[in-house]
Design a protein around this motif. Structure first.
Motif, PDB file in Angstrom:
ATOM      1  N   UNK A  40      34.069  54.693  37.783  1.00  8.73           N
ATOM      2  CA  UNK A  40      34.147  54.589  39.246  1.00  8.73           C
ATOM      3  C   UNK A  40      33.872  55.940  39.889  1.00  8.73           C
ATOM      4  N   UNK A  95      41.636  30.733  38.920  1.00  5.84           N
ATOM      5  CA  UNK A  95      40.385  31.375  38.509  1.00  5.84           C
ATOM      6  C   UNK A  95      39.190  30.734  39.208  1.00  5.84           C
ATOM      7  N   UNK A  98      38.899  32.106  42.517  1.00  4.68           N
ATOM      8  CA  UNK A  98      38.369  33.468  42.508  1.00  4.68           C
ATOM      9  C   UNK A  98      36.848  33.474  42.429  1.00  4.68           C
ATOM     10  N   UNK A 102      34.350  35.183  45.027  1.00  6.83           N
ATOM     11  CA  UNK A 102      33.259  36.100  44.700  1.00  6.83           C
ATOM     12  C   UNK A 102      32.007  35.735  45.485  1.00  6.83           C
ATOM     13  N   UNK A 105      32.383  36.545  49.138  1.00 11.73           N
ATOM     14  CA  UNK A 105      32.192  37.981  49.376  1.00 11.73           C
ATOM     15  C   UNK A 105      30.716  38.333  49.373  1.00 11.73           C
TER      16      UNK A 105
ATOM     17  N   UNK B  12      28.795  45.097  42.983  1.00 13.18           N
ATOM     18  CA  UNK B  12      29.698  45.685  41.990  1.00 13.18           C
ATOM     19  C   UNK B  12      31.134  45.615  42.466  1.00 13.18           C
ATOM     20  N   UNK B  14      32.466  43.591  44.688  1.00 10.40           N
ATOM     21  CA  UNK B  14      32.957  42.213  44.705  1.00 10.40           C
ATOM     22  C   UNK B  14      33.343  41.778  43.298  1.00 10.40           C
ATOM     23  N   UNK B  15      32.510  42.144  42.323  1.00 12.92           N
ATOM     24  CA  UNK B  15      32.780  41.786  40.926  1.00 12.92           C
ATOM     25  C   UNK B  15      34.074  42.428  40.444  1.00 12.92           C
ATOM     26  N   UNK B  16      34.239  43.732  40.744  1.00 19.76           N
ATOM     27  CA  UNK B  16      35.444  44.433  40.295  1.00 19.76           C
ATOM     28  C   UNK B  16      36.684  43.854  40.953  1.00 19.76           C
ATOM     29  N   UNK B  17      36.561  43.496  42.249  1.00 17.90           N
ATOM     30  CA  UNK B  17      37.715  42.929  42.943  1.00 17.90           C
ATOM     31  C   UNK B  17      38.130  41.611  42.307  1.00 17.90           C
ATOM     32  N   UNK B  18      37.125  40.775  41.984  1.00 24.71           N
ATOM     33  CA  UNK B  18      37.452  39.468  41.398  1.00 24.71           C
ATOM     34  C   UNK B  18      38.036  39.641  40.003  1.00 24.71           C
ATOM     35  N   UNK B  19      37.506  40.608  39.242  1.00 22.25           N
ATOM     36  CA  UNK B  19      38.074  40.855  37.906  1.00 22.25           C
ATOM     37  C   UNK B  19      39.537  41.278  38.022  1.00 22.25           C
ATOM     38  N   UNK B  21      41.612  40.649  40.485  1.00 21.96           N
ATOM     39  CA  UNK B  21      42.441  39.530  40.936  1.00 21.96           C
ATOM     40  C   UNK B  21      42.677  38.551  39.796  1.00 21.96           C
ATOM     41  N   UNK B  22      41.645  38.322  38.965  1.00 28.44           N
ATOM     42  CA  UNK B  22      41.812  37.413  37.834  1.00 28.44           C
ATOM     43  C   UNK B  22      42.867  37.933  36.883  1.00 28.44           C
ATOM     44  N   UNK B  39      42.705  48.256  39.979  1.00 23.52           N
ATOM     45  CA  UNK B  39      41.268  47.938  39.929  1.00 23.52           C
ATOM     46  C   UNK B  39      40.810  47.381  41.274  1.00 23.52           C
ATOM     47  N   UNK B  41      42.152  47.957  44.192  1.00 19.28           N
ATOM     48  CA  UNK B  41      42.103  49.057  45.159  1.00 19.28           C
ATOM     49  C   UNK B  41      40.831  49.877  44.968  1.00 19.28           C
ATOM     50  N   UNK B  42      40.444  50.091  43.705  1.00 21.08           N
ATOM     51  CA  UNK B  42      39.227  50.844  43.440  1.00 21.08           C
ATOM     52  C   UNK B  42      37.997  50.147  43.995  1.00 21.08           C
ATOM     53  N   UNK B  43      37.969  48.811  43.875  1.00 24.56           N
ATOM     54  CA  UNK B  43      36.838  48.049  44.403  1.00 24.56           C
ATOM     55  C   UNK B  43      36.758  48.192  45.919  1.00 24.56           C
TER      56      UNK B  43
END
Lengths: 170, 102
Positions: A40, A95, A98, A102, A105, B12, B14-19, B21-22, B39, B41-43
């Motif tokens: 990151x 899931x 989610x 996605x 978003x 990226x 959006x993907x990290x946020x969903x990961x 949350x999952x 994770x 928060x990082x997204x």
């Protein structure tokens, strides 16, 4: 070149984040998390946010992960790492929601720019003074009140954590 | 006002946020749930920085600075709470903590 680095580090950030939630061992999760924070930080560097990237490494990969690894060391978690319970229906539904989130978003965010006033941090200024000088110029004038509030919050955090973890209470 | 490859950053994040949350809804270990929140928060930070860069403004950057400070305070208090939970119940499995459930 920049695109290659972006896709490489972005992909690695996604993979390491996936490993955080897939690893069985809590310590392995924490170590994958450190790797994820570093990738990151590279993404932040690609956005020309040098100061934030350094803070990401110092604060997240340094301080917060040290907290987490200490907590893992103090709590004996070995016996409960195995998830033996059957998969619950609520988790499957969650899931699925989610995945929907996605795509929502993507539809809402991707391909759009936010219409806002063009701010003061131009590339010329960044090159002349550097990121830290430009940011601190605003942090200690326009954003002084939030800065002080954050310092009070951090003090409250220290006092609260000492109070909570104190032995013989509660 | 767009950055180079702005869409890649947004996808990226959006993907990290969903990961994140999952992980937060599927894992039961409180420390892993905590890391998943980091994770997420990082997204969000990535989105803030992308638009901050796109508009050449400082607001997004300062949001990220303050999010980092709040995350540090949250880590200190949250891990103290986990230690307290462990001392009381001998486990930090979030499914076992339903004291506040109505």
């Amino acid at each position: 070149m920049e695109l290659t680095l972006l896709i490489l580090c972005g992909g690695l950030a996604v993979i390491t984040s996936l490993m955080v939630i897939l690893a069985r061992n809590t310590v392995h999760s924490a170590l994958w998390m450190v790797a994820s924070f570093f990738f990151m930080a590279v993404l932040y560097l690609l956005l020309r946010m040098e100061f934030i990237a350094i803070l990401q490494i110092i604060v997240y990969a340094g301080a917060i992960m040290m907290f987490i690894i200490y907590a893992i060391m103090m709590l004996n978690l070995r016996q409960e790492t195995a998830d033996t319970e059957p998969v619950r229906k609520s988790k499957v539904v969650g899931l699925g929601m989610l995945v929907v989130l996605f795509f929502v978003l993507l539809v809402l965010g991707v391909g759009r720019g936010i219409e806002a006033l063009k701010g003061p941090v131009t590339d010329q200024m960044m090159e002349k003074f550097g990121h830290v000088a430009v940011l601190s110029n605003f942090l200690f004038s326009d954003y002084l009140l939030p800065f002080e509030v954050v310092s009070i919050l951090l003090t409250a955090g220290i006092v609260g954590s000492v109070f909570l973890a104190k032995k013989g209470k509660a | 006002m767009m950055v180079d490859h702005q869409n890649i950053y947004l996808i990226l994040s959006a993907l990290l946020f969903v990961i994140g949350a999952a992980g937060a809804i599927t894992r039961r270990n409180a420390i892993i749930v905590f890391m998943c929140i980091e994770i997420m928060l990082g997204a969000v930070n990535l989105v803030f920085l992308t638009f901050s860069r796109a508009n050449q403004s400082v607001e997004g950057t300062f949001m990220v600075l303050f999010i980092m400070a709040v995350a540090a305070a949250e880590a200190a208090v949250g891990l103290a709470i986990f230690i307290l939970m462990y001392r009381k119940a001998g486990s930090i499995d979030v499914d076992r903590f339903n004291i506040m459930k109505w």
